[in-house]
Design a protein around this motif. Structure first.
Motif, PDB file in Angstrom:
ATOM      1  N   MET A   1      10.350  23.713  80.438  1.00 21.40           N
ATOM      2  CA  MET A   1       9.559  23.564  81.189  1.00 21.40           C
ATOM      3  C   MET A   1       8.314  23.879  80.757  1.00 21.40           C
ATOM      4  SD  MET A   1      11.383  22.928  83.996  1.00 21.40           S
ATOM      5  CE  MET A   1      10.845  23.602  85.192  1.00 21.40           C
ATOM      6  N   ILE A   2       7.259  22.291  81.384  1.00 18.24           N
ATOM      7  CA  ILE A   2       5.920  22.536  81.090  1.00 18.24           C
ATOM      8  C   ILE A   2       5.247  23.033  82.575  1.00 18.24           C
ATOM      9  CG2 ILE A   2       4.014  21.889  79.918  1.00 18.24           C
ATOM     10  CD1 ILE A   2       6.144  19.957  77.812  1.00 18.24           C
ATOM     11  N   LEU A   3       4.142  23.593  82.873  1.00 14.89           N
ATOM     12  CA  LEU A   3       3.534  23.381  83.660  1.00 14.89           C
ATOM     13  C   LEU A   3       2.051  23.461  84.211  1.00 14.89           C
ATOM     14  CD1 LEU A   3       3.856  24.552  86.474  1.00 14.89           C
ATOM     15  CD2 LEU A   3       3.384  26.512  86.610  1.00 14.89           C
ATOM     16  N   ASP A   4       2.124  22.114  84.655  1.00 16.60           N
ATOM     17  CA  ASP A   4       0.930  21.638  85.120  1.00 16.60           C
ATOM     18  C   ASP A   4      -0.395  22.905  85.482  1.00 16.60           C
ATOM     19  OD1 ASP A   4      -1.223  20.433  84.930  1.00 16.60           O
ATOM     20  OD2 ASP A   4      -0.903  18.693  86.518  1.00 16.60           O
ATOM     21  N   GLY A   5      -1.352  22.746  85.234  1.00 16.58           N
ATOM     22  CA  GLY A   5      -2.721  23.786  85.451  1.00 16.58           C
ATOM     23  C   GLY A   5      -3.777  23.108  85.395  1.00 16.58           C
ATOM     24  N   SER A   6      -3.423  22.135  86.597  1.00 15.35           N
ATOM     25  CA  SER A   6      -5.002  21.228  86.531  1.00 15.35           C
ATOM     26  C   SER A   6      -5.104  22.552  87.833  1.00 15.35           C
ATOM     27  CB  SER A   6      -4.498  19.939  86.665  1.00 15.35           C
ATOM     28  OG  SER A   6      -4.764  19.591  85.646  1.00 15.35           O
ATOM     29  N   TYR A   7      -6.321  22.031  89.017  1.00  8.89           N
ATOM     30  CA  TYR A   7      -6.841  22.917  89.897  1.00  8.89           C
ATOM     31  C   TYR A   7      -6.267  22.303  91.276  1.00  8.89           C
ATOM     32  CZ  TYR A   7      -9.566  24.671  93.289  1.00  8.89           C
ATOM     33  OH  TYR A   7     -10.387  24.841  94.951  1.00  8.89           O
ATOM     34  N   THR A  65      -9.315  19.638  84.950  1.00  5.55           N
ATOM     35  CA  THR A  65      -8.009  18.364  85.523  1.00  5.55           C
ATOM     36  C   THR A  65      -7.176  18.410  83.806  1.00  5.55           C
ATOM     37  OG1 THR A  65      -9.359  17.724  86.410  1.00  5.55           O
ATOM     38  CG2 THR A  65      -8.023  16.147  85.536  1.00  5.55           C
ATOM     39  N   LEU A  66      -5.608  18.155  84.033  1.00  3.54           N
ATOM     40  CA  LEU A  66      -5.350  17.670  82.527  1.00  3.54           C
ATOM     41  C   LEU A  66      -4.257  16.889  83.135  1.00  3.54           C
ATOM     42  CD1 LEU A  66      -4.037  21.158  82.052  1.00  3.54           C
ATOM     43  CD2 LEU A  66      -5.891  19.745  80.275  1.00  3.54           C
TER      44      LEU A  66
END
Length: 307
Positions: A1-7, A65-66
């Protein structure tokens, strides 16, 4: 599982919690998973092994932002030689307009699935698209659908293979005794799309015969694929140029096109339209009026009142 860390993921914390809760109750009871928390610089991404606690995702700090390609690169750096049955990237609709095309290879150790919370992304960079297609993954807005598609049996018997699972329907490729049997009206285009998507995962760039077959099917049914596109032709010169391009040896590997055969640009006069002339005149009049008012005010200040 990869979780997006963007705002932007701050707006989806409830959906994130529901996603991890469903995984904990339905998948992690008999399976194990690792969690990768991606993050924008200067912070460093983190990896949690043997994820069994939903609270781990709450260690994520959402800022910056990623893009998907950046998150997948962070996953590659932390993964090492760990093998997985599937790779799920939990993200939102993203901001494709801010992305740049990545030249880094995003080779995945298992099918890559992008789980977009609430809304799909408008588009993807080339590296991400290739990572999804080559790994045999896909995109969805529901983690339950992804797990269902991953768990679907790959065959329904001899000489039958699974193509795809979409909207609760499983598509299979099966050889029939009589290929001339008519299909229901409108079914061919749907089936052709699934077949082209499936075949595109296995065909190599140098297999010209297979690529020509895919291209012929996509043209017949109006399908956009990695080996076809929709082109609007406006004159015979362009049609002839396309015909010649389709017969060349590099017809499936033309990343840089020249300008031969394209109509030359014609010069366009920059003479304003009547409405534009009127706006120019009004603007000049307003500038003249302001100028006169300023001159009058300066003159009044220079004249001293008589006693």
């Amino acid at each position: 599982m990869i979780l997006d860390g963007s705002y932007s993921m701050n707006d989806h914390q409830s959906a994130i919690e529901q996603t991890f809760q469903w995984l904990t109750e339905n998948i992690l009871t008999q399976n194990s998973a690792d969690l990768y928390l991606t993050t924008a610089a200067p912070a460093q991404p983190k990896r949690f092994d043997n994820l069994q606690d939903v609270a781990n995702w709450q260690d994520a700090i959402f800022y910056g932002t990623l893009q998907p390609s950046e998150m997948l690169q962070q996953f590659q750096q932390l993964r090492g030689d760990t093998n997985y049955d599937a790779v799920l990237l939990v993200t939102d609709s993203g901001s494709y307009e801010l992305s740049t095309d990545s030249q880094v290879s995003l080779s995945m150790p298992a099918p890559l699935w992008l789980v977009h919370l609430n809304e799909l992304q408008f588009a993807y960079d080339d590296a991400t698209i290739q990572a999804i297609q080559v790994s045999g993954g896909g995109i969805s807005t529901d983690v339950e659908e992804v797990m269902q598609r991953l768990g679907t049996q790959p065959t329904k018997g001899n000489r039958t293979s699974l193509l795809n699972v979409v909207d609760g329907y499983a598509w299979y490729l099966t050889q029939v005794a009589d290929p001339s049997i008519a299909s229901p009206d409108g079914f061919e285009a749907l089936a052709a799309r699934q077949w082209v998507t499936h075949l595109s995962e296995y065909v190599k760039p140098d297999q010209m015969g297979e690529l020509d077959t895919i291209h012929a099917v996509t043209k017949e049914y109006g399908i956009v694929s990695p080996y076809s596109s929709m082109i609007v032709l406006v004159n015979d010169q362009q049609r002839e140029a396309l015909k010649q391009a389709e017969q060349s040896d590099d017809r499936f590997n033309r990343e840089i096109e020249d300008q031969q055969g394209l109509p030359q640009a014609t010069s366009i006069s920059a003479v304003p339209e009547p409405a534009e002339w009127l706006l120019l005149l009004v603007g000049l009049f307003m500038l003249w009026f302001i100028y006169q008012r300023q001159r009058s005010s300066e003159s009044d200040r220079l004249i001293e009142p008589e006693l």
